[in-house]
Motif scaffolding. Structure first.
Motif, PDB file in Angstrom:
ATOM      1  N   VAL A  16       0.834  -1.208   0.000  1.00  0.00           N
ATOM      2  CA  VAL A  16       0.000   0.000   0.000  1.00  0.00           C
ATOM      3  C   VAL A  16       0.866   1.254   0.000  1.00  0.00           C
ATOM      4  O   VAL A  16       0.604   2.208  -0.754  1.00  0.00           O
ATOM      5  CB  VAL A  16      -0.949   0.002   1.214  1.00  0.00           C
ATOM      6  CG1 VAL A  16      -1.637   1.346   1.359  1.00  0.00           C
ATOM      7  CG2 VAL A  16      -1.993  -1.101   1.072  1.00  0.00           C
ATOM      8  N   ASN A  20       0.856   3.978  -3.094  1.00  0.00           N
ATOM      9  CA  ASN A  20       0.476   5.364  -2.817  1.00  0.00           C
ATOM     10  C   ASN A  20       1.612   6.331  -3.120  1.00  0.00           C
ATOM     11  O   ASN A  20       1.386   7.428  -3.654  1.00  0.00           O
ATOM     12  CB  ASN A  20       0.042   5.515  -1.359  1.00  0.00           C
ATOM     13  CG  ASN A  20      -1.334   4.929  -1.093  1.00  0.00           C
ATOM     14  OD1 ASN A  20      -2.130   4.778  -2.011  1.00  0.00           O
ATOM     15  ND2 ASN A  20      -1.611   4.592   0.150  1.00  0.00           N
ATOM     16  N   LEU A  23       1.993   6.564  -7.020  1.00  0.00           N
ATOM     17  CA  LEU A  23       0.846   7.261  -7.606  1.00  0.00           C
ATOM     18  C   LEU A  23       0.878   8.754  -7.286  1.00  0.00           C
ATOM     19  O   LEU A  23       0.546   9.587  -8.136  1.00  0.00           O
ATOM     20  CB  LEU A  23      -0.463   6.653  -7.090  1.00  0.00           C
ATOM     21  CG  LEU A  23      -0.860   5.283  -7.646  1.00  0.00           C
ATOM     22  CD1 LEU A  23      -2.149   4.800  -6.994  1.00  0.00           C
ATOM     23  CD2 LEU A  23      -1.021   5.331  -9.161  1.00  0.00           C
ATOM     24  N   SER A  24       1.279   9.095  -6.078  1.00  0.00           N
ATOM     25  CA  SER A  24       1.334  10.501  -5.684  1.00  0.00           C
ATOM     26  C   SER A  24       2.417  11.256  -6.436  1.00  0.00           C
ATOM     27  O   SER A  24       2.281  12.454  -6.713  1.00  0.00           O
ATOM     28  CB  SER A  24       1.591  10.614  -4.171  1.00  0.00           C
ATOM     29  OG  SER A  24       0.541  10.021  -3.437  1.00  0.00           O
ATOM     30  N   ARG A  33      -4.328   8.364 -13.018  1.00  0.00           N
ATOM     31  CA  ARG A  33      -3.929   7.849 -11.703  1.00  0.00           C
ATOM     32  C   ARG A  33      -4.962   6.861 -11.172  1.00  0.00           C
ATOM     33  O   ARG A  33      -4.621   5.814 -10.633  1.00  0.00           O
ATOM     34  CB  ARG A  33      -3.739   9.025 -10.746  1.00  0.00           C
ATOM     35  CG  ARG A  33      -3.082   8.643  -9.424  1.00  0.00           C
ATOM     36  CD  ARG A  33      -2.785   9.863  -8.560  1.00  0.00           C
ATOM     37  NE  ARG A  33      -1.656  10.612  -9.101  1.00  0.00           N
ATOM     38  CZ  ARG A  33      -1.745  11.818  -9.626  1.00  0.00           C
ATOM     39  NH1 ARG A  33      -2.905  12.434  -9.692  1.00  0.00           N
ATOM     40  NH2 ARG A  33      -0.663  12.439 -10.072  1.00  0.00           N
ATOM     41  N   ALA A  37      -4.434   2.849 -10.449  1.00  0.00           N
ATOM     42  CA  ALA A  37      -4.761   2.264  -9.149  1.00  0.00           C
ATOM     43  C   ALA A  37      -5.742   1.105  -9.308  1.00  0.00           C
ATOM     44  O   ALA A  37      -5.622   0.065  -8.638  1.00  0.00           O
ATOM     45  CB  ALA A  37      -5.342   3.332  -8.229  1.00  0.00           C
TER      46      ALA A  37
END
Length: 237
Positions: A16, A20, A23-24, A33, A37
């Motif tokens: 996780v 995250n 992706l950020s 994005r 996900a």
């Protein structure tokens, strides 16, 4: 077992955090994005379903290296997308290298290979090579990421670490495959071999985390190559 519970919790947390963080950092639209996900979520769900159904320990897995194919599939898809799409390639190359290196600190969870070996659920050279290799790469990632953030890391140092990290993953996958009891191409026979890796939560390592880290290493290689090309162009000019 408590070891499975602890391992599942840690593996999930690392996955996780990794997702995250990437992706950020990706410079893409919100839609892209969300699509990424969703694709990752579907992939993880597929791997959980396959492991739950016993696909990785089924008779077919004794002739076809299913886990090995699961390692290659995401790497191949991302590589093809980067090759065909300038937008994808640009987004990946723009990811901060300190982040790419720093996320490898999650490979300290390689200690679980050693725990499984101590419990008799893994055998032979596979858990030792995978465990200690991941621990070494994870420990080295921390100071290297800090040096990259400060701008003091050398090109040679980053390249050496990246080669080590990629080689560790490739060696672990290879040893795990040829240590599978009953596998058609089994070379190493030692106790439980790599049996635990075909079951949850440990199957998430080769099917989710190993492809992720291989992709990170590929991006770092591409960024290093781009940096060398830029330096050569400056010298030529």
């Amino acid at each position: 077992m408590f070891l499975d519970f602890l391992g599942g919790t840690v593996l999930t947390a690392v996955a996780v955090v990794n997702l995250n963080a990437v992706l950020s950092a990706l410079q893409v639209s919100r839609t892209a994005r969300l699509a990424l996900a969703t694709a990752v979520g579907l992939w993880v769900g597929l791997q959980v379903s396959l492991a739950t159904a016993g696909a990785f320990a089924a008779e077919l897995a004794l002739t076809v290296p299913i886990l090995g194919l699961m390692v290659l599939a995401p790497v191949t898809v991302v590589g093809f997308a980067a090759w065909r799409s300038p937008a994808v390639r640009s987004a990946l190359l723009d990811l901060p290298m300190p982040l790419l290196v720093g996320l490898n600190a999650g490979r300290l969870l390689g200690v679980f290979f050693l725990f499984l070996a101590a419990a008799g659920r893994l055998g032979g050279p596979f858990p030792q090579a995978a465990g200690w290799g991941d621990i070494a790469v994870g420990l080295l990632a921390l100071p290297l990421a800090a040096a990259l953030a400060r701008g003091t890391a050398s090109h040679a140092g980053v390249a050496a670490w990246n080669y080590l990290g990629a080689a560790d993953l490739i060696l672990a996958v290879t040893l795990g495959t040829i240590s599978t009891n009953g596998f058609a191409l089994q070379v190493i026979s030692a106790g439980a071999g790599s049996a635990a890796i075909a079951q949850l939560p440990w199957s998430l390592i080769p099917t989710v985390l190993v492809p992720f880290y291989l992709i990170l290493h590929g991006i770092v290689f591409a960024q290093l190559r781009r940096a060398r090309t830029g330096e050569a162009a400056v010298r030529t000019a």
